[in-house]
Motif scaffolding. Structure first.
Motif, PDB file in Angstrom:
ATOM      1  N   ASP A 117       0.813  -1.208   0.000  1.00 46.77           N
ATOM      2  CA  ASP A 117       0.000   0.000   0.000  1.00 46.77           C
ATOM      3  C   ASP A 117       0.857   1.272   0.000  1.00 46.77           C
ATOM      4  OD1 ASP A 117      -2.832   0.993   0.050  1.00 46.77           O
ATOM      5  OD2 ASP A 117      -1.984   2.066   1.787  1.00 46.77           O
ATOM      6  N   PRO A 118       1.954   1.334   0.781  1.00 45.09           N
ATOM      7  CA  PRO A 118       2.794   2.538   0.707  1.00 45.09           C
ATOM      8  C   PRO A 118       3.384   2.767  -0.691  1.00 45.09           C
ATOM      9  CG  PRO A 118       3.298   1.325   2.708  1.00 45.09           C
ATOM     10  CD  PRO A 118       2.387   0.465   1.882  1.00 45.09           C
ATOM     11  N   GLU A 119       3.804   1.703  -1.362  1.00 40.02           N
ATOM     12  CA  GLU A 119       4.319   1.834  -2.730  1.00 40.02           C
ATOM     13  C   GLU A 119       3.214   2.305  -3.670  1.00 40.02           C
ATOM     14  OE1 GLU A 119       7.726  -1.594  -3.125  1.00 40.02           O
ATOM     15  OE2 GLU A 119       5.627  -2.229  -3.025  1.00 40.02           O
ATOM     16  N   LEU A 120       2.051   1.717  -3.506  1.00 37.49           N
ATOM     17  CA  LEU A 120       0.895   2.076  -4.327  1.00 37.49           C
ATOM     18  C   LEU A 120       0.574   3.565  -4.163  1.00 37.49           C
ATOM     19  CD1 LEU A 120      -1.252   0.634  -6.127  1.00 37.49           C
ATOM     20  CD2 LEU A 120      -2.665   0.519  -4.081  1.00 37.49           C
ATOM     21  N   SER A 121       0.593   4.029  -2.930  1.00 38.57           N
ATOM     22  CA  SER A 121       0.317   5.442  -2.655  1.00 38.57           C
ATOM     23  C   SER A 121       1.354   6.350  -3.295  1.00 38.57           C
ATOM     24  CB  SER A 121       0.276   5.692  -1.146  1.00 38.57           C
ATOM     25  OG  SER A 121      -0.800   5.006  -0.559  1.00 38.57           O
ATOM     26  N   GLN A 122       2.601   5.948  -3.216  1.00 34.99           N
ATOM     27  CA  GLN A 122       3.683   6.758  -3.785  1.00 34.99           C
ATOM     28  C   GLN A 122       3.540   6.866  -5.306  1.00 34.99           C
ATOM     29  OE1 GLN A 122       7.650   5.217  -3.165  1.00 34.99           O
ATOM     30  NE2 GLN A 122       8.515   7.274  -3.267  1.00 34.99           N
ATOM     31  N   TYR A 123       3.331   5.742  -5.976  1.00 39.25           N
ATOM     32  CA  TYR A 123       3.151   5.775  -7.436  1.00 39.25           C
ATOM     33  C   TYR A 123       1.895   6.565  -7.807  1.00 39.25           C
ATOM     34  CZ  TYR A 123       6.825   2.303  -8.247  1.00 39.25           C
ATOM     35  OH  TYR A 123       8.024   1.641  -8.328  1.00 39.25           O
ATOM     36  N   ALA A 124       0.818   6.362  -7.061  1.00 41.29           N
ATOM     37  CA  ALA A 124      -0.423   7.080  -7.348  1.00 41.29           C
ATOM     38  C   ALA A 124      -0.221   8.587  -7.194  1.00 41.29           C
ATOM     39  CB  ALA A 124      -1.539   6.588  -6.436  1.00 41.29           C
ATOM     40  N   GLN A 125       0.560   8.992  -6.198  1.00 33.43           N
ATOM     41  CA  GLN A 125       0.836  10.416  -6.012  1.00 33.43           C
ATOM     42  C   GLN A 125       1.604  10.988  -7.199  1.00 33.43           C
ATOM     43  OE1 GLN A 125      -0.227  12.474  -3.195  1.00 33.43           O
ATOM     44  NE2 GLN A 125       0.141  13.814  -4.945  1.00 33.43           N
ATOM     45  N   HIS A 126       2.593  10.237  -7.675  1.00 34.66           N
ATOM     46  CA  HIS A 126       3.351  10.682  -8.853  1.00 34.66           C
ATOM     47  C   HIS A 126       2.429  10.836 -10.069  1.00 34.66           C
ATOM     48  CE1 HIS A 126       7.235  10.634  -7.016  1.00 34.66           C
ATOM     49  NE2 HIS A 126       7.225   9.332  -6.802  1.00 34.66           N
ATOM     50  N   ILE A 127       1.551   9.858 -10.247  1.00 33.60           N
ATOM     51  CA  ILE A 127       0.620   9.911 -11.376  1.00 33.60           C
ATOM     52  C   ILE A 127      -0.317  11.114 -11.223  1.00 33.60           C
ATOM     53  CG2 ILE A 127      -1.321   8.717 -12.492  1.00 33.60           C
ATOM     54  CD1 ILE A 127       0.234   6.064 -11.737  1.00 33.60           C
ATOM     55  N   SER A 128      -0.835  11.314 -10.032  1.00 32.55           N
ATOM     56  CA  SER A 128      -1.715  12.443  -9.772  1.00 32.55           C
ATOM     57  C   SER A 128      -1.022  13.765 -10.072  1.00 32.55           C
ATOM     58  CB  SER A 128      -2.170  12.418  -8.307  1.00 32.55           C
ATOM     59  OG  SER A 128      -2.964  13.549  -8.016  1.00 32.55           O
ATOM     60  N   ASN A 129       0.250  13.857  -9.690  1.00 29.11           N
ATOM     61  CA  ASN A 129       1.027  15.085  -9.911  1.00 29.11           C
ATOM     62  C   ASN A 129       1.438  15.275 -11.366  1.00 29.11           C
ATOM     63  OD1 ASN A 129       0.922  15.511  -7.159  1.00 29.11           O
ATOM     64  ND2 ASN A 129       2.986  14.801  -6.767  1.00 29.11           N
ATOM     65  N   GLY A 130       1.259  14.237 -12.180  1.00 28.62           N
ATOM     66  CA  GLY A 130       1.685  14.316 -13.575  1.00 28.62           C
ATOM     67  C   GLY A 130       3.167  14.047 -13.767  1.00 28.62           C
ATOM     68  N   THR A 131       3.782  13.408 -12.762  1.00 28.05           N
ATOM     69  CA  THR A 131       5.209  13.111 -12.803  1.00 28.05           C
ATOM     70  C   THR A 131       5.442  11.818 -13.573  1.00 28.05           C
ATOM     71  OG1 THR A 131       5.500  14.147 -10.647  1.00 28.05           O
ATOM     72  CG2 THR A 131       7.259  12.683 -11.397  1.00 28.05           C
ATOM     73  N   SER A 132       6.295  11.854 -14.549  1.00 30.57           N
ATOM     74  CA  SER A 132       6.612  10.675 -15.351  1.00 30.57           C
ATOM     75  C   SER A 132       7.360   9.651 -14.499  1.00 30.57           C
ATOM     76  CB  SER A 132       7.469  11.095 -16.546  1.00 30.57           C
ATOM     77  OG  SER A 132       7.765   9.990 -17.342  1.00 30.57           O
ATOM     78  N   ILE A 133       6.993   8.392 -14.636  1.00 28.43           N
ATOM     79  CA  ILE A 133       7.639   7.287 -13.930  1.00 28.43           C
ATOM     80  C   ILE A 133       8.369   6.455 -14.975  1.00 28.43           C
ATOM     81  CG2 ILE A 133       7.282   5.214 -12.530  1.00 28.43           C
ATOM     82  CD1 ILE A 133       4.614   6.577 -11.594  1.00 28.43           C
ATOM     83  N   LYS A 134       9.631   6.217 -14.768  1.00 26.93           N
ATOM     84  CA  LYS A 134      10.450   5.451 -15.715  1.00 26.93           C
ATOM     85  C   LYS A 134      10.927   4.166 -15.050  1.00 26.93           C
ATOM     86  CE  LYS A 134      10.157   8.480 -18.943  1.00 26.93           C
ATOM     87  NZ  LYS A 134       9.205   8.238 -19.990  1.00 26.93           N
ATOM     88  N   THR A 135      10.693   3.034 -15.697  1.00 25.75           N
ATOM     89  CA  THR A 135      11.210   1.759 -15.209  1.00 25.75           C
ATOM     90  C   THR A 135      12.627   1.566 -15.746  1.00 25.75           C
ATOM     91  OG1 THR A 135      10.247   0.556 -17.055  1.00 25.75           O
ATOM     92  CG2 THR A 135       8.921   0.685 -15.059  1.00 25.75           C
ATOM     93  N   ARG A 136      13.450   0.911 -14.955  1.00 19.77           N
ATOM     94  CA  ARG A 136      14.830   0.637 -15.359  1.00 19.77           C
ATOM     95  C   ARG A 136      15.190  -0.796 -15.016  1.00 19.77           C
ATOM     96  NH1 ARG A 136      18.432   4.898 -12.249  1.00 19.77           N
ATOM     97  NH2 ARG A 136      17.285   3.975 -10.555  1.00 19.77           N
ATOM     98  N   THR A 137      16.112  -1.340 -15.761  1.00 20.98           N
ATOM     99  CA  THR A 137      16.706  -2.626 -15.433  1.00 20.98           C
ATOM    100  C   THR A 137      18.209  -2.420 -15.363  1.00 20.98           C
ATOM    101  OG1 THR A 137      16.916  -3.302 -17.731  1.00 20.98           O
ATOM    102  CG2 THR A 137      14.888  -3.947 -16.588  1.00 20.98           C
ATOM    103  N   ARG A 138      18.877  -3.309 -14.701  1.00 18.28           N
ATOM    104  CA  ARG A 138      20.332  -3.166 -14.564  1.00 18.28           C
ATOM    105  C   ARG A 138      21.042  -3.943 -15.615  1.00 18.28           C
ATOM    106  NH1 ARG A 138      21.377  -2.791  -8.178  1.00 18.28           N
ATOM    107  NH2 ARG A 138      19.444  -1.792  -7.752  1.00 18.28           N
TER     108      ARG A 138
END
Length: 86
Positions: A65-86
């Protein structure tokens, strides 16, 4: 008991296959984040969380739930989320 050594070539092939699967999964999550950003930017976190959870679970993932909230906040703010692999 018999032993069998797969050797370095086998190990490299397994690592290459796993890395490919990880990259494929990251690409699917990236598509999900991009789509949610387009459709849910500016909406409330409480509205985004259930949609994000359903999409996450469809991809076979589990999220706290804390991760979900954090991602949802970024989406709400319009902040782009980028996935990365090593």
């Amino acid at each position: 008991m018999a032993q069998f050594d797969f050797g370095r070539d086998f190990q490299r092939e397994v690592e290459r296959a796993v890395q490919g699967a990880i990259k494929d999964a990251a690409a699917e999550y990236q598509k999900m984040f991009d789509a949610l950003l387009r459709t849910h930017s500016g909406r409330s976190v409480s509205e985004i969380k259930p949609v994000l959870r359903r999409n996450w679970q469809r991809l076979g993932g589990d999220i706290t739930d804390p991760e979900l909230s954090q991602y949802a906040q970024h989406i709400s703010n319009g902040t782009s989320i980028k996935t990365r692999t090593r």
